[in-house]
Scaffold this active site. Structure first.
Site, mmCIF file in Angstrom:
data_model
loop_
_atom_site.group_PDB
_atom_site.id
_atom_site.type_symbol
_atom_site.label_atom_id
_atom_site.label_comp_id
_atom_site.label_asym_id
_atom_site.label_seq_id
_atom_site.Cartn_x
_atom_site.Cartn_y
_atom_site.Cartn_z
ATOM 1 N N TYR A 199 202.354 -74.261 -32.034
ATOM 2 C CA TYR A 199 201.046 -74.783 -31.655
ATOM 3 C C TYR A 199 199.924 -73.800 -32.002
ATOM 4 C CZ TYR A 199 196.851 -75.881 -29.195
ATOM 5 O OH TYR A 199 195.530 -76.113 -28.931
ATOM 6 N N ASP B 271 198.470 -80.590 -28.575
ATOM 7 C CA ASP B 271 198.695 -80.109 -27.229
ATOM 8 C C ASP B 271 198.921 -81.319 -26.335
ATOM 9 O OD1 ASP B 271 196.198 -81.230 -26.830
ATOM 10 O OD2 ASP B 271 195.258 -79.410 -26.069
ATOM 11 N N CYS C 243 189.030 -95.012 -18.172
ATOM 12 C CA CYS C 243 188.973 -95.926 -19.314
ATOM 13 C C CYS C 243 187.610 -96.603 -19.450
ATOM 14 C CB CYS C 243 190.064 -96.990 -19.203
ATOM 15 S SG CYS C 243 191.751 -96.326 -19.236
ATOM 16 N N CYS D 223 185.296 -94.315 -21.385
ATOM 17 C CA CYS D 223 185.792 -93.690 -22.612
ATOM 18 C C CYS D 223 185.165 -94.339 -23.845
ATOM 19 C CB CYS D 223 187.308 -93.807 -22.678
ATOM 20 S SG CYS D 223 188.019 -93.032 -24.161
ATOM 21 N N CYS E 185 190.630 -89.475 -20.933
ATOM 22 C CA CYS E 185 192.032 -89.910 -20.990
ATOM 23 C C CYS E 185 192.890 -88.968 -20.145
ATOM 24 C CB CYS E 185 192.502 -89.937 -22.443
ATOM 25 S SG CYS E 185 193.996 -90.921 -22.711
ATOM 26 N N GLU F 28 192.597 -69.127 -28.156
ATOM 27 C CA GLU F 28 193.814 -69.938 -28.220
ATOM 28 C C GLU F 28 194.907 -69.375 -27.335
ATOM 29 O OE1 GLU F 28 194.326 -72.875 -29.348
ATOM 30 O OE2 GLU F 28 192.274 -72.958 -30.076
ATOM 31 N N CYS G 201 191.398 -98.801 -27.902
ATOM 32 C CA CYS G 201 192.608 -98.247 -27.295
ATOM 33 C C CYS G 201 193.549 -99.363 -26.839
ATOM 34 C CB CYS G 201 192.239 -97.364 -26.114
ATOM 35 S SG CYS G 201 193.660 -96.616 -25.288
#
Length: 318
Positions: free
Chosen positions: A128, A146, A207, A210, A200, A45, A216
């Protein structure tokens, strides 16, 4: 816009589709393995902040081999962790990571806390990272947002006019909490991140490919527009953060007990331009750059001097 977009009707289908897709197509990383330790996930992380996953994949095993556990990392000095951090950029993250390990060893007997409020009190752990640890280490039902997650949720549940648009951060936070499938926090957020990284995309979303396209509200309906970039302090057209990295890279080659003259370092960085008419401006800027690195405990300056070229430098130890 201050109200949440209506998502109740489409949410169950979105959740099922995304989690099913993730089970089949999840990107495979060391830190996502079922046997990945909490320590490995903490390292990942911190490393993933402003660093591409491909670079982290290469560096995390090497770093963890040098510092196999929190206790070993906590005992390291600044120069050791900075040298081990080579190739990752933003070297102050390495210092904060070591300070975080030290705090965990001292305050929590070497166990990463399972409590958000305790996590955000650790050095270098912001909202975060604390949320990510809660979700990915302890699978807690907490939003992890994020830039990828924010972008995917914004486009998925509210039509965006352009690729540069997104919902306000506060609204994304509420939307993320509402959309989260209880008990599946880790898989859900990793899936959203994978969609954001592979389909994305910020400027040229894919698109047509996806898996969430049919659900969407923004798919194939956004004009292409790049978000405005924030200006950052620079010198000769190069951001100061890059110059900082170049200084540290030069000092990594200096033996632990040796020093490098600032004059030598400045010549290496600037070359013949040092002797041009703006040479004094170069030195004034360079001294400020070194002082910033010293303030962040990344380098040590042996002695004060009126001129930058009189200074002696090495990586900080404490």
């Amino acid at each position: 816009m201050t109200r949440l977009p209506p998502i109740r009707s489409q949410l169950p289908r979105v959740q099922e589709c995304l989690l099913t897709w993730y089970a089949r197509h999840a990107r495979r990383f060391l830190w996502r393995r079922a046997d990945a330790s909490p320590y490995t996930k903490l390292l990942s992380e911190v490393m993933l902040q402003q660093t591409q996953t491909a670079r982290v994949e290469l560096k995390l095993p090497v770093f963890q081999q040098r510092f196999p556990d929190l206790k070993t990392l906590a005992a390291a000095d600044n120069a050791e962790v900075i040298r081990a951090w080579q190739g990752m950029g933003y070297n102050n993250r390495a210092i904060r990571l070591r300070d975080c390990a030290l705090a965990i060893v001292r305050r929590h007997k070497g166990r990463i806390p399972n409590d958000y409020d305790q996590l955000v009190m650790l050095p270098g752990v912001g909202p975060y990272t604390a949320s990510a640890i809660m979700a990915f280490v302890y699978n807690s039902d907490i939003p992890v947002i994020d830039i990828n997650v924010s972008r995917v949720l914004s486009r998925l549940f509210q039509r965006q006019s352009s690729t540069a648009d997104a919902l306000p951060a506060a609204l994304v936070q509420r939307l993320a909490a509402r959309a989260l499938p209880r008990g599946r926090s880790s898989d859900w957020h990793q899936a959203l991140m994978d969609i954001g990284a592979q389909y994305c995309l910020s400027f040229a979303p894919r698109c047509a490919d996806c898996p969430l396209r049919d659900m969407c509200r923004s798919a194939d309906r956004m004009t292409a527009r790049r978000p405005e970039r924030r200006r950052e302090p620079s010198h000769r057209g190069t951001p100061n953060r890059i110059w900082r990295g170049r200084v540290v890279e030069q000092l990594r080659s200096v033996e632990a007990d040796d020093w490098l003259a600032a004059e030598t370092l400045l010549r290496r960085l600037m070359g013949p331009s040092l002797f041009e008419a703006d040479g004094q401006d170069e030195r004034t800027w360079f001294r400020a750059l070194l002082q910033g690195l010293e303030k962040d405990a990344i380098i040590t300056i042996a002695k004060d001097a009126p001129r930058a070229e009189d200074l002696l430098l090495r990586l900080a130890r404490d």
